[in-house]
Motif scaffolding. Structure first.
Motif, mmCIF file in Angstrom:
data_model
loop_
_atom_site.group_PDB
_atom_site.id
_atom_site.type_symbol
_atom_site.label_atom_id
_atom_site.label_comp_id
_atom_site.label_asym_id
_atom_site.label_seq_id
_atom_site.Cartn_x
_atom_site.Cartn_y
_atom_site.Cartn_z
ATOM 1 N N LYS A 144 0.835 -1.195 0.000
ATOM 2 C CA LYS A 144 0.000 0.000 0.000
ATOM 3 C C LYS A 144 0.876 1.254 0.000
ATOM 4 C CE LYS A 144 -3.902 2.107 2.438
ATOM 5 N NZ LYS A 144 -4.824 1.989 3.594
ATOM 6 N N GLY A 145 0.540 2.202 -0.850
ATOM 7 C CA GLY A 145 1.269 3.459 -0.901
ATOM 8 C C GLY A 145 2.437 3.477 -1.864
ATOM 9 N N GLU A 146 2.828 2.331 -2.402
ATOM 10 C CA GLU A 146 3.948 2.293 -3.333
ATOM 11 C C GLU A 146 3.538 2.840 -4.703
ATOM 12 O OE1 GLU A 146 7.150 -1.022 -2.053
ATOM 13 O OE2 GLU A 146 5.410 -1.826 -3.109
ATOM 14 N N THR A 147 4.532 3.348 -5.431
ATOM 15 C CA THR A 147 4.315 3.858 -6.772
ATOM 16 C C THR A 147 4.716 2.804 -7.795
ATOM 17 O OG1 THR A 147 4.703 6.136 -6.090
ATOM 18 C CG2 THR A 147 4.946 5.651 -8.429
ATOM 19 N N VAL A 148 3.849 2.568 -8.772
ATOM 20 C CA VAL A 148 4.082 1.540 -9.788
ATOM 21 C C VAL A 148 4.068 2.200 -11.162
ATOM 22 C CG1 VAL A 148 3.310 -0.657 -10.751
ATOM 23 C CG2 VAL A 148 2.915 -0.155 -8.321
ATOM 24 N N LEU A 149 5.180 2.067 -11.903
ATOM 25 C CA LEU A 149 5.241 2.554 -13.284
ATOM 26 C C LEU A 149 4.902 1.399 -14.212
ATOM 27 C CD1 LEU A 149 5.907 4.767 -15.356
ATOM 28 C CD2 LEU A 149 8.293 3.987 -15.275
ATOM 29 N N ILE A 150 3.854 1.577 -15.018
ATOM 30 C CA ILE A 150 3.331 0.516 -15.875
ATOM 31 C C ILE A 150 3.573 0.899 -17.335
ATOM 32 C CG2 ILE A 150 1.258 -0.772 -16.541
ATOM 33 C CD1 ILE A 150 0.099 0.219 -13.742
ATOM 34 N N ALA A 152 3.237 0.329 -21.421
ATOM 35 C CA ALA A 152 2.094 -0.098 -22.244
ATOM 36 C C ALA A 152 0.814 0.007 -21.416
ATOM 37 C CB ALA A 152 2.287 -1.508 -22.779
ATOM 38 N N GLY A 153 0.602 1.200 -20.856
ATOM 39 C CA GLY A 153 -0.498 1.404 -19.920
ATOM 40 C C GLY A 153 -1.887 1.248 -20.507
ATOM 41 N N ALA A 154 -2.012 1.284 -21.831
ATOM 42 C CA ALA A 154 -3.328 1.112 -22.449
ATOM 43 C C ALA A 154 -3.528 -0.293 -23.005
ATOM 44 C CB ALA A 154 -3.526 2.139 -23.560
ATOM 45 N N SER A 155 -2.587 -1.193 -22.759
ATOM 46 C CA SER A 155 -2.716 -2.585 -23.209
ATOM 47 C C SER A 155 -3.672 -3.342 -22.291
ATOM 48 C CB SER A 155 -1.345 -3.261 -23.185
ATOM 49 O OG SER A 155 -0.878 -3.374 -21.842
ATOM 50 N N GLY A 156 -3.923 -4.603 -22.623
ATOM 51 C CA GLY A 156 -4.767 -5.424 -21.759
ATOM 52 C C GLY A 156 -4.198 -5.552 -20.358
ATOM 53 N N VAL A 157 -2.917 -5.913 -20.258
ATOM 54 C CA VAL A 157 -2.269 -6.031 -18.941
ATOM 55 C C VAL A 157 -2.182 -4.664 -18.279
ATOM 56 C CG1 VAL A 157 -0.140 -6.642 -17.729
ATOM 57 C CG2 VAL A 157 -0.976 -8.110 -19.562
ATOM 58 N N GLY A 158 -1.851 -3.630 -19.068
ATOM 59 C CA GLY A 158 -1.714 -2.292 -18.510
ATOM 60 C C GLY A 158 -2.997 -1.771 -17.894
ATOM 61 N N THR A 159 -4.123 -1.888 -18.613
ATOM 62 C CA THR A 159 -5.397 -1.400 -18.091
ATOM 63 C C THR A 159 -5.838 -2.195 -16.859
ATOM 64 O OG1 THR A 159 -6.574 -2.769 -19.720
ATOM 65 C CG2 THR A 159 -6.197 -0.461 -20.291
ATOM 66 N N ALA A 160 -5.484 -3.483 -16.818
ATOM 67 C CA ALA A 160 -5.777 -4.291 -15.631
ATOM 68 C C ALA A 160 -4.890 -3.885 -14.461
ATOM 69 C CB ALA A 160 -5.585 -5.771 -15.949
ATOM 70 N N ALA A 161 -3.599 -3.678 -14.721
ATOM 71 C CA ALA A 161 -2.653 -3.333 -13.656
ATOM 72 C C ALA A 161 -2.999 -2.001 -13.004
ATOM 73 C CB ALA A 161 -1.229 -3.304 -14.214
ATOM 74 N N ILE A 162 -3.444 -1.024 -13.794
ATOM 75 C CA ILE A 162 -3.846 0.271 -13.232
ATOM 76 C C ILE A 162 -4.930 0.062 -12.177
ATOM 77 C CG2 ILE A 162 -5.056 2.433 -13.730
ATOM 78 C CD1 ILE A 162 -3.763 2.250 -16.576
ATOM 79 N N GLN A 163 -5.953 -0.692 -12.551
ATOM 80 C CA GLN A 163 -7.083 -0.893 -11.644
ATOM 81 C C GLN A 163 -6.702 -1.728 -10.422
ATOM 82 O OE1 GLN A 163 -10.962 -1.551 -13.868
ATOM 83 N NE2 GLN A 163 -9.529 -1.737 -15.586
ATOM 84 N N LEU A 164 -5.859 -2.737 -10.634
ATOM 85 C CA LEU A 164 -5.423 -3.579 -9.511
ATOM 86 C C LEU A 164 -4.511 -2.822 -8.566
ATOM 87 C CD1 LEU A 164 -4.870 -6.969 -11.369
ATOM 88 C CD2 LEU A 164 -6.660 -6.451 -9.691
ATOM 89 N N CYS A 165 -3.733 -1.876 -9.092
ATOM 90 C CA CYS A 165 -2.932 -1.007 -8.219
ATOM 91 C C CYS A 165 -3.832 -0.219 -7.284
ATOM 92 C CB CYS A 165 -2.090 -0.042 -9.051
ATOM 93 S SG CYS A 165 -0.545 -0.693 -9.677
ATOM 94 N N ARG A 166 -4.869 0.380 -7.839
ATOM 95 C CA ARG A 166 -5.794 1.159 -7.015
ATOM 96 C C ARG A 166 -6.472 0.275 -5.970
ATOM 97 N NH1 ARG A 166 -4.241 6.246 -6.767
ATOM 98 N NH2 ARG A 166 -4.194 7.304 -8.784
ATOM 99 N N GLY A 169 -4.220 -0.172 -3.127
ATOM 100 C CA GLY A 169 -3.807 1.041 -2.442
ATOM 101 C C GLY A 169 -2.485 1.591 -2.936
ATOM 102 N N ALA A 170 -2.032 1.137 -4.097
ATOM 103 C CA ALA A 170 -0.798 1.638 -4.701
ATOM 104 C C ALA A 170 -1.142 2.756 -5.693
ATOM 105 C CB ALA A 170 -0.054 0.512 -5.400
ATOM 106 N N VAL A 171 -0.096 3.463 -6.141
ATOM 107 C CA VAL A 171 -0.278 4.608 -7.032
ATOM 108 C C VAL A 171 0.272 4.259 -8.415
ATOM 109 C CG1 VAL A 171 0.231 7.042 -7.431
ATOM 110 C CG2 VAL A 171 -0.020 6.187 -5.084
#
Length: 336
Positions: A144-150, A152-166, A169-171
């Motif tokens: 929680k609270g960590e920053t994650v740089l993703i 290919a943020g608009a790819s299938g994995v990227g769009t999933a990772a954004i939501q799973l980060c939230r 509790g990650a950024v």
């Protein structure tokens, strides 16, 4: 025809034009497997590599393309544990065989489709979302609270990772190749985004984090991004490499810079993992993430579908992914 099915096929490695639809034997579920009639499947970068002859399926896996599928259980193999019954709507994580009318799947690699979700949306979940979940929780062990740089943020994995980060509790922050894709990522919860074609994302990432950098980098690109990755990796950061879209050949002093940061490089592939590992991953995902795909909670997860093609148009679907035009998943409709 009884005992036969239609499947995507290619006779020799090459471009999307080599793909065609062929009648092949229908799989027979083995001990601990179920047979799924596939209604929808989806594309992954691994399919493109396999089509080019650069990524062979793991031992024992189907040679047919397709790492995920959604459909209905139509038969149970011997020794089934009672978990599934004929008629259940399921989505499946598989080592191959999804781009076909039927696929045999180990029981532990099936996930029940939420009752209000379409087969098209369900087909966009297994490979991308389980990959993202695995990278964040099993590999990088996000906190929680960590920053994650993703990347290919608009790819299938990227769009999933954004939501799973939230959800964790990650950024999340992303890179993408257009302002439109960055906007999609922000709408899904990305804190900010950088156009890797026009911006120095290493510098921009540091600016966005008050010169701290990213605690975790999810990297499907590889060599072309390595210097900027190291530039913005936080001390003791974890750099997870799960693809090499930008090549794997690095020329430069990577190790000295990595050592200075006390950073870790971790390689991760999902397709070649054991059935036991995949079953454990599916169980964790089902318990921790799947309930959030049903609207109503504080965080609503949703698969992002870029486009839908009938199976016979699979060459066009591959071409769209090869041209990097997709935002989210490209889904195939399978004829029943």
């Amino acid at each position: 025809m009884e005992g036969k099915m239609l499947a995507a096929f290619f006779d020799s490695p090459g471009g999307p034009e080599n793909l065609y639809i062929k009648e092949v034997p229908r799989p027979i579920p083995k001990d601990g497997e179920v047979l799924v009639q596939v209604h929808a499947s989806a594309l992954n970068r691994a399919d493109l590599l396999q089509r080019r002859g650069m990524y062979a399926p793991p031992p024992g896996a189907s040679q047919i393309l397709g790492l995920e599928a959604a459909g209905t259980v139509v038969a149970l193999g011997p020794g089934d544990d009672g978990r599934w019954k004929v008629g259940d709507r399921v989505m499946a994580l598989i080592g191959g065989g999804g781009n076909a009318q039927y696929v045999a799947v180990p029981e532990g690699q099936l996930i029940q489709i939420p009752h209000d979700m379409s087969d098209t949306d369900a087909a966009a979940i297994p490979e991308a979302w389980l990959t993202a979940f695995q990278l964040l929780h099993f590999v990088a062990k996000v906190q929680k609270g960590e920053t994650v740089l993703i990347h290919a943020g608009a790819s299938g994995v990227g769009t999933a990772a954004i939501q799973l980060c939230r959800l964790a509790g990650a950024v999340p922050m992303v890179t993408a190749g257009s302002s439109e894709k960055i906007e999609v990522a922000k709408n899904l919860g990305a804190e900010t985004g950088f156009n890797y074609k026009t911006e120095d994302f290493g510098k921009k990432c540091l600016e966005a984090t008050n010169n701290v950098g990213a605690d975790i980098i999810l990297d499907c690109v590889g060599a072309t991004h390595w210097e900027k990755n190291l530039q913005c990796l936080n001390t003791d950061g974890r750099w997870v490499v799960y693809g090499l879209m930008g090549s794997g050949q690095i020329n430069g002093d990577l190790l000295t810079k990595l050592l200075w940061k006390r950073g870790s490089i971790i390689g991760s592939l999902l397709r070649s993992r054991s059935s036991k590992y995949k079953a454990e991953l599916v169980k964790a995902f089902t318990e921790q993430a799947l309930p959030h795909f049903t609207p109503g909670g504080p965080i609503h997860l949703r698969p992002i579908v870029d486009s839908v093609y009938p199976l016979k148009k699979i060459p066009d679907a591959h071409q769209r992914m090869e041209d990097n035009k997709n935002t989210g998943k490209i889904v195939l409709q399978i004829p029943v």
